[in-house]
Design a protein around this motif. Structure first.
Motif, PDB file in Angstrom:
ATOM      1  N   ARG A 358       0.824  -1.214   0.000  1.00 14.94           N
ATOM      2  CA  ARG A 358       0.000   0.000   0.000  1.00 14.94           C
ATOM      3  C   ARG A 358       0.859   1.265   0.000  1.00 14.94           C
ATOM      4  O   ARG A 358       0.392   2.324  -0.380  1.00 14.94           O
ATOM      5  CB  ARG A 358      -0.926  -0.019   1.218  1.00 14.94           C
ATOM      6  CG  ARG A 358      -2.136  -0.918   1.005  1.00 14.94           C
ATOM      7  CD  ARG A 358      -3.153  -0.723   2.111  1.00 14.94           C
ATOM      8  NE  ARG A 358      -2.734  -1.374   3.345  1.00 14.94           N
ATOM      9  CZ  ARG A 358      -3.008  -2.661   3.637  1.00 14.94           C
ATOM     10  NH1 ARG A 358      -3.710  -3.375   2.800  1.00 14.94           N
ATOM     11  NH2 ARG A 358      -2.591  -3.201   4.758  1.00 14.94           N
ATOM     12  N   ASP A 359       2.103   1.146   0.448  1.00 10.57           N
ATOM     13  CA  ASP A 359       2.940   2.353   0.539  1.00 10.57           C
ATOM     14  C   ASP A 359       3.954   2.439  -0.604  1.00 10.57           C
ATOM     15  O   ASP A 359       4.941   3.144  -0.518  1.00 10.57           O
ATOM     16  CB  ASP A 359       3.652   2.405   1.899  1.00 10.57           C
ATOM     17  CG  ASP A 359       4.625   1.246   2.071  1.00 10.57           C
ATOM     18  OD1 ASP A 359       4.570   0.294   1.259  1.00 10.57           O
ATOM     19  OD2 ASP A 359       5.447   1.286   3.005  1.00 10.57           O
ATOM     20  N   ARG A 360       3.737   1.712  -1.666  1.00  8.98           N
ATOM     21  CA  ARG A 360       4.645   1.777  -2.835  1.00  8.98           C
ATOM     22  C   ARG A 360       3.820   2.108  -4.075  1.00  8.98           C
ATOM     23  O   ARG A 360       2.606   1.990  -4.073  1.00  8.98           O
ATOM     24  CB  ARG A 360       5.350   0.452  -3.104  1.00  8.98           C
ATOM     25  CG  ARG A 360       5.969  -0.213  -1.941  1.00  8.98           C
ATOM     26  CD  ARG A 360       7.272   0.466  -1.535  1.00  8.98           C
ATOM     27  NE  ARG A 360       7.593   0.090  -0.163  1.00  8.98           N
ATOM     28  CZ  ARG A 360       8.347  -0.932   0.177  1.00  8.98           C
ATOM     29  NH1 ARG A 360       8.902  -1.664  -0.750  1.00  8.98           N
ATOM     30  NH2 ARG A 360       8.584  -1.211   1.436  1.00  8.98           N
ATOM     31  N   GLY A 361       4.542   2.456  -5.105  1.00  3.23           N
ATOM     32  CA  GLY A 361       3.897   2.638  -6.407  1.00  3.23           C
ATOM     33  C   GLY A 361       3.145   3.940  -6.538  1.00  3.23           C
ATOM     34  O   GLY A 361       2.474   4.167  -7.543  1.00  3.23           O
ATOM     35  N   HIS A 362       3.228   4.806  -5.541  1.00  5.80           N
ATOM     36  CA  HIS A 362       2.564   6.115  -5.649  1.00  5.80           C
ATOM     37  C   HIS A 362       3.360   7.160  -4.874  1.00  5.80           C
ATOM     38  O   HIS A 362       4.330   6.820  -4.162  1.00  5.80           O
ATOM     39  CB  HIS A 362       1.118   6.038  -5.145  1.00  5.80           C
ATOM     40  CG  HIS A 362       0.992   5.744  -3.688  1.00  5.80           C
ATOM     41  ND1 HIS A 362       0.970   6.722  -2.728  1.00  5.80           N
ATOM     42  CD2 HIS A 362       0.890   4.564  -3.009  1.00  5.80           C
ATOM     43  CE1 HIS A 362       0.847   6.177  -1.529  1.00  5.80           C
ATOM     44  NE2 HIS A 362       0.811   4.852  -1.679  1.00  5.80           N
ATOM     45  N   LEU A 363       2.937   8.422  -5.016  1.00  2.10           N
ATOM     46  CA  LEU A 363       3.682   9.537  -4.402  1.00  2.10           C
ATOM     47  C   LEU A 363       2.885  10.206  -3.287  1.00  2.10           C
ATOM     48  O   LEU A 363       3.193  11.334  -2.887  1.00  2.10           O
ATOM     49  CB  LEU A 363       4.035  10.577  -5.475  1.00  2.10           C
ATOM     50  CG  LEU A 363       4.869  10.096  -6.659  1.00  2.10           C
ATOM     51  CD1 LEU A 363       5.058  11.217  -7.685  1.00  2.10           C
ATOM     52  CD2 LEU A 363       6.234   9.622  -6.187  1.00  2.10           C
ATOM     53  N   GLY A 364       1.850   9.552  -2.803  1.00  2.00           N
ATOM     54  CA  GLY A 364       1.008  10.152  -1.768  1.00  2.00           C
ATOM     55  C   GLY A 364       1.741  10.274  -0.447  1.00  2.00           C
ATOM     56  O   GLY A 364       2.765   9.611  -0.204  1.00  2.00           O
ATOM     57  N   ILE A 365       1.193  11.105   0.417  1.00  2.00           N
ATOM     58  CA  ILE A 365       1.798  11.284   1.741  1.00  2.00           C
ATOM     59  C   ILE A 365       1.723   9.961   2.501  1.00  2.00           C
ATOM     60  O   ILE A 365       0.692   9.291   2.501  1.00  2.00           O
ATOM     61  CB  ILE A 365       1.083  12.420   2.497  1.00  2.00           C
ATOM     62  CG1 ILE A 365       1.477  13.735   1.825  1.00  2.00           C
ATOM     63  CG2 ILE A 365       1.465  12.440   3.974  1.00  2.00           C
ATOM     64  CD1 ILE A 365       0.778  14.941   2.352  1.00  2.00           C
ATOM     65  N   GLY A 366       2.831   9.590   3.104  1.00  2.00           N
ATOM     66  CA  GLY A 366       2.907   8.318   3.822  1.00  2.00           C
ATOM     67  C   GLY A 366       3.558   7.217   2.991  1.00  2.00           C
ATOM     68  O   GLY A 366       3.967   6.189   3.528  1.00  2.00           O
ATOM     69  N   ALA A 367       3.652   7.439   1.679  1.00  2.00           N
ATOM     70  CA  ALA A 367       4.288   6.424   0.824  1.00  2.00           C
ATOM     71  C   ALA A 367       5.779   6.367   1.141  1.00  2.00           C
ATOM     72  O   ALA A 367       6.374   7.351   1.589  1.00  2.00           O
ATOM     73  CB  ALA A 367       4.098   6.762  -0.649  1.00  2.00           C
TER      74      ALA A 367
END
Lengths: 458, 427
Positions: A358-367
């Motif tokens: 859930r914390d990979r593959g994107h640039l959202g906060i918490g990634a």
């Protein structure tokens, strides 16, 4: 360490960012909300800022693969790690880990520098035949599979042969046909509330799947032995199923090493590490990628010989640039060109989702701050993206600089192997299932010093 | 009692030993063969009543006599040898754990040395044959489950890896071979009758020099469908046995090294390729040292070749399938092998005449420690220290520490030696 990636062109389908210019802030190993003060600013003006790439099916540690080096067909682990890093990848997922090759696979994965790793437990349904024949025992089958995933430190489950077939005639009564087994596998996948990965084969593509969203088909390319199978694969995707491409290179088949390299791992068919290439199947895989318009198709290569990591950049260009296809395949194959968002989805967003990160593959906060920054001209129409996407200018892994200005500056960066902590316990018949193993059970399991560093995920 | 201990007696790495410990002593081992007793109770091979002598302290040799010295003094003396060498060799390693092998490879790289596996003469022709004909491989797990035809060629497993026949190849009961030996055809080819002959039918005893003729006969009969030019007695029986197999394995022993090894491996690989056009068949070197296979995996992975890497080559790195020319060597580091057991008298005398300094890492006194300039005693892998080893089919296992030991693990000594070189070269 607090970092600011300044004025980059941010691409992230998950956030709906499609090249917006902005800043990213990193604290420790995570992307965070804007910080008042930072320790270092990385100027990314005009550059493309993406999450780190994830290879959903990177065959890098399969039992027996090391032997390919005898012929010089496989780079060293260090070279492989550096190739992935150069492409902007931060995670590689090995597809073939079996019950008794788990320790081998983890030792090989641990030898791979820079990138994080994980592996699929390739379950041999032959070992479960007795219990698969009794649908009321499906719960126990699931329980034991979860236990084996935990003990072999795999991340998920993969079915290579969705049937049970014995070579020995006197066991014929225990065979289970694909059609019957798919029903059971659907129930298993639904019970686990996750997609189940099946290695694609012509036989499987001909079989309608009972619940396509419950299945991920891996490495479509080599399975596309006939033209109508392309449509079968598209149907699967259109019905909500996911897949990865299994692209293959088109050229050089005339000088192909015509030598057998086959590993018998107890499946009905041996694992062929030097498969005969089919240019038709390779072309169909590319055509399929160009026909499909949705977001359920991930990028993958069809193994280290048919699709070496060193050739990934060129493969990306087939998707994004008709002229690259003309050059390599002798035909443009239509004018479809993947947008950057499409390409990012298939190399980052979707692989992360399919592996459960859930914390990979994107640039959202918490990634996690796994970031790849590429040079890219402003106008990307009809340009050879492989020149740019195949070589990242800056790579950050967990907030640490690995590549700076195209130079690998931190080859010893910490890396880890991810596995699923299922919490599963063995059912009473696990002993019976493993009674013919040549290892005692306690020596079959993967212990700390046979790989790592380890990161358990829930 | 500690159950399911892994035995480092040979390449089988049997994992079903039950070991009784009292204090810091192993007092009883169950399910063990003579090779294993040799490691766990420290007795001489095949003489389980005779103790093997442990080396109790680092040693240095002056005027032909060995003196106990401190570890630091031994490192200093070894350091002098390391920095002065121009054509060094790291030898052995097939009886070391994988961590020690990795440390030795790093040391060889920094020392610009050649690294020579102790069984190179046996294994290199095997890899050369694979390179030419390809690979069909099945782990022991599958052979035990399915193989109904086993051929031992120049191999005496009862002597080289005693429990192989019980656990994997002959008497073992696998999923589809539940009646063990009753469900298998077992054959052997050798130049003299061995213990293995007692359960092999046919057992084909040939004269020395006939191996190639027998193999050529098999190839002619099976592959080319012709009468062999010269028929060795047993050719027909063996051809029939191989052609009737449903799943087979050919285990090749060190016996091939005493004949035309390259041609034999070549012919066997060709035969196995043909057999695989019909049924699954594997060609399997019977590596008797406990981590021989681990070493070749390491070399393939790190150097891209299974042959002896030479980091002192003018081109940077070259790999050699042929054994080293001992006349070139001017310093030796031996670990995981008893080199002087294998050298000819002429080679021993040459090393002595040229005063080639020898450093040895060994838990026990042996012929090589008796000639060494510096000796480092080391802990026994899998008994006194943790390690990793690869079974002869390439599957790794973790070795446990069962008792404590005053000795350092071999990988630590090798790392300390590498540090000396790092210090001397300023890096």
């Amino acid at each position: 360490m607090r970092l600011k990636i300044a004025q980059g062109r941010l691409y992230d389908p998950a956030q709906g960012w499609d090249g917006e210019v902005g800043d990213l802030y990193i604290e420790g190993e995570r992307i965070v909300a804007p910080l008042a003060e930072v320790d270092l600013v990385i100027d990314a003006q005009g550059q493309l800022v993406l999450a780190g790439g994830i290879d959903l099916r990177g065959q890098v540690a399969t039992y027996g693969l090391n032997m390919l080096r005898l012929w010089g067909w496989l780079p060293s682990p260090r070279e492989i790690g550096e190739l992935y890093a150069g492409l902007g990848y931060t995670h590689v997922h090995e597809p073939f880990l079996t019950l008794y090759t788990a320790k081998y696979v983890h030792r090989e994965l641990a030898a791979l520098p820079i990138v994080d790793t994980s592996a699929s437990l390739a379950v041999n349904l032959r070992d479960l035949d007795k219990w698969l024949k009794s649908p009321e025992q499906l719960g126990e089958v699931e329980q034991n599979i979860q236990f084996l995933v935990k003990q072999t430190r795999a991340l998920n489950v993969r079915i290579i042969e969705p049937y049970v077939r014995f070579r020995q005639d006197y066991y014929a009564h225990r065979n289970i046909a694909t059609e019957n087994l798919l029903e059971l596998l659907t129930r298993l996948a639904q019970g686990q509330n996750s997609t189940l990965t099946l290695e694609a084969s012509p036989e499987l593509l001909r079989q309608p799947l009972p619940d396509p969203p419950a299945f991920h088909l891996a490495a479509l390319g080599p399975a596309l032995t006939e033209a109508e199978l392309v449509q079968a694969a598209l149907n699967h995707l259109d019905q909500g199923g996911s897949a990865d491409l299994g692209l293959m290179q088109p050229a050089g088949y005339e000088s192909w090493p015509n030598l057998p390299v086959q590993i018998n791992m107890g499946f009905f068919r041996p694992l062929d590490l030097c498969p005969s290439p089919s240019q038709d199947a390779a072309l169909r895989a590319l055509e399929l990628a160009l026909q499909y318009q949705g977001a359920n198709l991930a990028f993958s290569g069809a193994g280290p010989l048919l699709a070496p990591v060193s050739g990934y950049a060129r493969m990306f260009s087939w998707l994004t640039d008709p002229s690259a296809r003309l050059q390599d395949w002798g035909a443009e194959l239509g004018d479809r060109a993947y947008s950057l968002a499409d390409w990012i989805n298939m190399t980052r967003t979707l692989p992360a989702r399919l592996l459960g990160f859930r914390d990979r593959g994107h640039l959202g906060i918490g990634a996690r701050a796994d970031l790849a920054i590429y040079d890219l001209p402003k106008n990307t129409d009809k340009i050879d993206l492989s020149q740019y996407l195949g070589r990242c200018r800056t790579l950050l892994k967990a907030g640490n600089l690995v590549i700076d200005n195209f130079n690998l500056i931190n080859p010893e960066i910490a890396r880890a192997t991810y596995y699923l902590q299922t919490g599963g316990e063995a059912s009473p018949w696990l002993g019976e299932m493993c009674q013919y193993r040549s290892f005692r059970l306690e020596n079959l399991w993967v212990h700390d010093h046979l790989g790592g560093d380890w990161v358990g995920v829930q | 009692m500690i159950e399911s201990v892994i035995c480092t007696g040979c390449g089988c790495l049997c994992d079903d030993l039950d070991v009784t410990i009292e204090g810091d002593r192993v007092i009883e081992v169950a399910n063990v063969c003579l090779w294993g007793v040799n490691k766990f109770i420290a007795t001489k091979k095949f003489h389980s009543k005779k103790d093997r002598r442990r080396i109790l302290a680092p040693q240095s040799r002056r005027k032909g006599r060995a003196f106990d010295i401190s570890y630091d003094a031994a490192l200093e003396e070894a350091g002098n040898i390391l920095v002065q060498a121009r054509r060094p060799l790291v030898y052995g390693l097939t009886n070391n754990g994988s961590w020690a092998q990795e440390a030795a490879l790093r040391l060889a790289r920094r020392w610009h040395a050649r690294l020579e596996p102790g069984d190179l003469a046996f294994m290199a022709p095997y890899y050369e044959a694979l390179a030419r004909h390809g690979l069909y491989w099945a782990p022991l797990e599958e052979i035990r489950d399915e193989a109904d035809t086993i051929l031992f060629w120049g191999a005496n497993p009862i002597h080289s890896c005693p429990r192989h026949v019980v656990r994997y190849s002959v008497f073992s009961r696998g999923r589809f071979t539940e009646r063990g030996a009753e469900e298998r055809q077992i054959a052997a080819v050798d130049i003299y009758p061995t213990e293995t002959a007692k359960f092999c039918k046919p057992y084909i005893q040939i004269d020395p020099g006939q191996e190639l003729e027998l193999l050529q006969g098999l190839i002619a009969q099976l592959i080319e469908g012709q009468e062999p030019p010269k028929r060795v007695k047993g050719t027909k029986k063996l051809a029939k046995l191989l052609s009737e197999a449903n799943f087979g394995a050919i285990f090749v022993g060190r016996g091939v090294s005493y004949g035309p090894a390259r041609k034999l491996w070549e012919g066997l690989a060709r035969l196995v390729v043909w057999l695989n056009t019909r049924v699954p068949f594997s060609l399997f070197p019977l590596a008797s040292d406990f981590n021989s296979v681990g070493l070749y995996h390491l070399l393939l992975r790190e150097t891209g070749s299974p042959y002896a890497p030479d980091f002192g080559a003018s081109s940077g790195l070259s790999s050699h399938p042929t054994p080293v020319d001992w006349r070139e060597v001017d310093a030796l580091l031996v670990t995981g092998a008893d080199l002087f057991w294998f050298l000819t008298e002429e080679q021993v005398q040459d090393l002595k005449r040229r005063q080639v300094p020898i450093m040895v890492l060994s838990p026990f006194a042996n012929r090589t420690t008796a000639k060494a300039q510096v000796v480092f005693p080391v802990a026994l892998s899998g008994i006194e220290t943790e390690e990793v080893a690869y079974r002869m089919d390439g599957l790794p296992v973790g070795l446990q520490k069962l008792i404590s030991s005053p000795f350092r693990p071999d990988h630590q000594v090798l790392a300390d030696l590498e540090q000396i070189l790092a210090g001397s070269s300023g890096g």
